[in-house]
Design an enzyme around this catalytic site. Structure first.
Site, short mmCIF file in Angstrom:
data_model
loop_
_atom_site.label_atom_id
_atom_site.label_comp_id
_atom_site.label_asym_id
_atom_site.label_seq_id
_atom_site.Cartn_x
_atom_site.Cartn_y
_atom_site.Cartn_z
CG ASP A 53 -1.91 -1.09 1.26
OD1 ASP A 53 -2.29 -1.56 0.17
OD2 ASP A 53 -2.33 -1.50 2.36
CE1 TYR A 111 4.44 -6.39 3.80
CE2 TYR A 111 3.95 -8.74 3.69
CZ TYR A 111 4.05 -7.50 3.08
OH TYR A 111 3.74 -7.37 1.76
#
Length: 255
Positions: A53, A111
């Site tokens: 994103d 992540y």
């Protein structure tokens, strides 16, 4: 001669609308393609290991492409870095078999989400952390909740609305590791999985933050997942705290 490359890049995502090319927006892929064109004289199709994103960062992001060049990977790395903006850097590269795809060849991705658990910001990491001033997050409770996320589950409850994956019912993923660490005022949530849904890590981080703040109990996690209802999970935390830290392509690609 045509070669296929796998390159690993790092980037600060603050100035970019994610990785994937978008009309009328500057993305990491578009500036990388600009650099490739400057070096190779051709604009090639680039495949990324993830879309990411707007505002998300990467410490290690895999990209693949095929191009007509005799440059060795090491020379290509240096040449590209001479044409890339300072917030994007190629770390290393190698040649891979024809048809290699940076996204589909990945076995797993890791992540981390960084939270500054302090009332006072740091001028050095304001772009890289989400601030939770109070209360002091209970990392032990967060880890108990994180352990309940490990395994193969339907993660619909941790997916934002509007995702094509929700429409197709492709919502089952396997998390192999999820844990939380504190270092001073910095709380880091790490998760490794074979794939992710839209905003999954940011919602996961928001859910664990709710547990750490005492607003949810670790034991609620199974029921949240089973509900398949986004409303039962925590908030979607801001993109700036999220980093892609590692892409696993198997031992044969470890440097």
């Amino acid at each position: 001669m045509k070669q296929t490359f796998l390159l690993f890049i790092a980037y600060k995502g603050t100035a970019y609308h994610g990785f994937q090319v978008q009309k009328n927006s500057v993305t990491v892929c578009s500036v990388f393609q600009d650099a490739l064109q400057a070096v190779l004289g051709q604009r090639v199709d680039v495949k990324g290991c993830s879309r990411t994103d707007a505002g998300v960062h990467a410490l290690e992001f895999g990209i693949s492409f095929a191009a007509e060049t005799r440059l060795a990977p090491q020379r290509l790395v240096l040449a590209l870095n001479a044409h890339l903006p300072a917030d994007v850097r190629v770390l290393r590269g190698r040649c891979v078999p024809e048809g290699f795809h940076a996204r589909y060849a990945a076995h797993a991705k890791t992540y981390c989400y960084r939270i500054r658990n302090s009332a006072i910001d740091s001028p050095f990491d304001a772009d890289y952390c989400h601030k939770i001033a109070q209360p002091r997050l209970d990392v032990s409770a967060m880890n108990r909740a994180a352990a309940l996320l490990v395994g193969r589950h339907d993660f619909t409850a941790l997916c934002s609305a509007g995702s094509k994956m929700l429409e197709s019912g492709d919502t089952v993923r396997t998390i192999t590791d999820c844990h939380v660490q504190r270092s001073g005022d910095c709380v880091t949530i790490s998760v490794t999985a074979d794939g992710y849904l839209y905003n999954m890590v940011r919602i996961l981080a928001g859910t664990l933050a709710q547990v750490g703040a005492g607003k949810m109990q670790p034991e609620q996690i199974p029921a949240i997942l089973q509900s398949r209802d986004r409303a039962n999970a925590g908030p979607t935390l801001p993109a700036k705290g999220l980093f892609l830290t590692k892409v696993d392509y198997g031992r044969e690609f470890d440097d």
